[in-house]
Scaffold this motif. Structure first.
Motif, short mmCIF file in Angstrom:
data_model
loop_
_atom_site.label_atom_id
_atom_site.label_comp_id
_atom_site.label_asym_id
_atom_site.label_seq_id
_atom_site.Cartn_x
_atom_site.Cartn_y
_atom_site.Cartn_z
N TYR A 209 -2.98 -11.24 8.20
CA TYR A 209 -3.46 -12.17 7.19
C TYR A 209 -3.49 -13.57 7.77
O TYR A 209 -3.18 -13.78 8.94
N GLY A 210 -3.85 -14.55 6.95
CA GLY A 210 -3.90 -15.93 7.39
C GLY A 210 -4.13 -16.85 6.22
O GLY A 210 -4.47 -16.42 5.11
N SER A 211 -3.96 -18.15 6.47
CA SER A 211 -4.08 -19.13 5.39
C SER A 211 -5.52 -19.37 4.95
O SER A 211 -5.77 -19.81 3.83
N LYS A 212 -6.48 -19.05 5.83
CA LYS A 212 -7.89 -19.23 5.50
C LYS A 212 -8.54 -17.87 5.24
O LYS A 212 -8.44 -16.96 6.05
N ALA A 213 -9.18 -17.75 4.08
CA ALA A 213 -9.84 -16.49 3.72
C ALA A 213 -10.99 -16.20 4.66
O ALA A 213 -11.71 -17.11 5.09
N GLY A 215 -14.28 -13.18 5.53
CA GLY A 215 -15.05 -12.03 5.09
C GLY A 215 -15.01 -11.83 3.59
O GLY A 215 -15.33 -12.72 2.81
N SER A 216 -14.57 -10.64 3.19
CA SER A 216 -14.58 -10.26 1.78
C SER A 216 -13.38 -10.80 1.00
O SER A 216 -13.29 -10.60 -0.21
N GLU A 217 -12.44 -11.46 1.69
CA GLU A 217 -11.29 -12.02 0.99
C GLU A 217 -11.73 -13.14 0.04
O GLU A 217 -12.51 -14.01 0.42
N ALA A 218 -11.22 -13.12 -1.16
CA ALA A 218 -11.60 -14.11 -2.16
C ALA A 218 -11.03 -15.48 -1.79
O ALA A 218 -9.83 -15.62 -1.54
N VAL A 219 -11.90 -16.48 -1.73
CA VAL A 219 -11.44 -17.84 -1.43
C VAL A 219 -10.62 -18.38 -2.59
O VAL A 219 -9.56 -18.96 -2.41
N ALA A 220 -11.11 -18.17 -3.80
CA ALA A 220 -10.37 -18.62 -4.98
C ALA A 220 -9.15 -17.73 -5.19
O ALA A 220 -9.25 -16.51 -5.23
N GLY A 221 -7.99 -18.35 -5.26
CA GLY A 221 -6.76 -17.59 -5.46
C GLY A 221 -6.23 -16.92 -4.21
O GLY A 221 -5.39 -16.03 -4.28
N HIS A 222 -6.72 -17.35 -3.05
CA HIS A 222 -6.28 -16.73 -1.79
C HIS A 222 -4.76 -16.80 -1.64
O HIS A 222 -4.13 -15.82 -1.23
N GLU A 223 -4.18 -17.94 -1.99
CA GLU A 223 -2.74 -18.11 -1.83
C GLU A 223 -1.93 -17.32 -2.85
O GLU A 223 -0.72 -17.20 -2.71
N GLU A 224 -2.60 -16.78 -3.89
CA GLU A 224 -1.92 -15.95 -4.87
C GLU A 224 -2.14 -14.46 -4.59
O GLU A 224 -1.65 -13.62 -5.36
N SER A 225 -2.84 -14.14 -3.53
CA SER A 225 -3.10 -12.73 -3.22
C SER A 225 -1.80 -12.02 -2.87
O SER A 225 -0.82 -12.64 -2.42
N VAL A 226 -1.77 -10.71 -3.06
CA VAL A 226 -0.57 -9.93 -2.77
C VAL A 226 -0.15 -10.08 -1.31
O VAL A 226 1.03 -10.25 -1.00
N SER A 227 -1.12 -10.03 -0.41
CA SER A 227 -0.80 -10.13 1.02
C SER A 227 -0.14 -11.46 1.35
O SER A 227 0.79 -11.52 2.18
N PHE A 228 -0.61 -12.53 0.74
CA PHE A 228 -0.06 -13.86 0.96
C PHE A 228 1.37 -13.93 0.41
O PHE A 228 2.30 -14.37 1.10
N VAL A 229 1.54 -13.48 -0.84
CA VAL A 229 2.84 -13.55 -1.50
C VAL A 229 3.87 -12.68 -0.79
O VAL A 229 5.03 -13.09 -0.59
N VAL A 230 3.47 -11.49 -0.40
CA VAL A 230 4.40 -10.57 0.25
C VAL A 230 4.95 -11.15 1.54
O VAL A 230 6.16 -11.08 1.82
N TRP A 231 4.07 -11.72 2.38
CA TRP A 231 4.54 -12.26 3.65
C TRP A 231 5.59 -13.35 3.45
O TRP A 231 6.63 -13.36 4.11
#
Length: 330
Positions: A209-213, A215-231
């Motif tokens: 993962y990474g701080s910048k969305a 491809g298909s990763e949603a830009v809006a709410g990226h920091e609230e995504s499960v992958s972001f929160v879990v890490w």
């Protein structure tokens, strides 16, 4: 060996106050109780699985800290029994976001039995410590210790009699695939005992993962995504947060991928995996890094993240098993 199965995670009554939650995955209660919502039950090893004929047993790698593993052995032919032809060794790291699932869980035990029957390799499935009880980077250190244990082992009968130390592989799914990358990088700069080398590695649906969305990763709410929160949950002290090289191997300042410490690499992903673009970008970066090994990409259409673990007997899961078999046996 009851201590192998010790987990502080237990179910908790709904009346308790929740202090932290990752929806559908985990709850932490005010009294410290941890409830893992998607973890499958623990099951014992089997001397000969009635469906696959795969045998398994549990071993302790270290008592301090407690690191253990479940070993899997395929049904051997007379040639193998006579020790004329040893089988490859796969050191395997299970998925689960670094905070749930187990080498001893029903989900992974069922999958690994089938995996071994198809690939015909000896598997060492590592039981590493989980967050939040033991945050990262502990899991990485545990897995490296397990890899060293395999390399220097002179007492474990299955490894000694049937394992080919000239063909040691590492592999894993999701968070386990993330661990594979770290182990492969470490093997490029740190020697394993007894001159053993990692021959090949596969990363299956890797958790990058990474701080910048992308491809298909949603830009809006990226920091609230499960992958972001879990890490941030499993490695709260990670320098750089979600741009730490352990989770973002392509971030500026990460060690060059040309240093991967094996000679062949297989990157697997699926069409509907939300982390698919990260896996493809990783494959392309390895290919362009100047690394001297062989890297391949294997994609399955119309499937989701780690579908093969949850539904191992589907047609597409068998396609993956056959691809793994080709990779490990050739």
């Amino acid at each position: 060996m009851d201590s192998i199965y010790t987990r502080t995670a237990t179910a908790a009554p709904n009346t308790k106050e929740i202090t932290m939650e990752i929806p559908t995955f985990l709850r932490i209660y005010k009294d410290g109780t941890i409830e893992r919502l998607q973890e499958s039950p623990m099951v014992p090893p089997t001397l000969e699985d009635p469906t696959t004929a795969t045998s398994s047993k549990d071993v302790v790698i270290s008592n301090n800290p407690l690191i253990s593993a479940r070993l899997y052995l395929p049904k051997l032919t007379p040639t193998h029994e006579n020790n004329l032809n040893k089988v490859p060794i796969l050191v395997y790291f299970h998925g689960g976001g670094f905070f749930f699932e187990s080498a001893f869980s029903q989900l992974h035990h069922k999958y690994t039995n089938l995996f071994v029957s198809v690939t015909h390799v000896l598997v060492v499935s590592v039981e590493y410590r989980l967050a939040p009880e033991t945050p990262l980077p502990a899991a990485y250190d545990d897995c490296w210790e397990a890899l060293k244990w395999v390399a220097r082992n002179k007492t474990e009968a299955w490894l000694m009699k049937h394992g080919d130390l000239n063909r040691v592989f590492i592999g894993g799914d999701s968070a386990g695939a993330n661990i594979v990358h770290s182990m492969a990088m470490r093997a490029g700069v740190e020697a394993l005992p007894c001159g053993v080398k990692v021959y090949g590695a596969f990363v299956s649906h890797p958790y990058f993962y990474g701080s910048k969305a992308i491809g298909s990763e949603a830009v809006a709410g990226h920091e609230e995504s499960v992958s972001f929160v879990v890490w941030n949950f499993v490695y709260p002290s990670a320098p750089g947060g979600v741009d730490n090289p352990m989770i973002n191997p392509l971030v500026h300042g990460a060690s060059g991928l040309a240093g991967i410490g094996c000679c062949k690499l297989l990157v697997c992903t699926a069409e509907r995996d939300e982390l698919r673009d990260r896996a493809i970008l990783y494959y392309e970066a390895v290919k362009e890094s100047g690394w001297q090994g062989e890297v391949e990409l294997f994609q399955v259409e119309d499937e989701d993240h780690v579908f093969h673990i949850h539904h191992p007997q589907t047609e597409n899961a068998f396609k993956m098993l056959k691809r793994f078999a080709d990779f490990l046996r050739n």
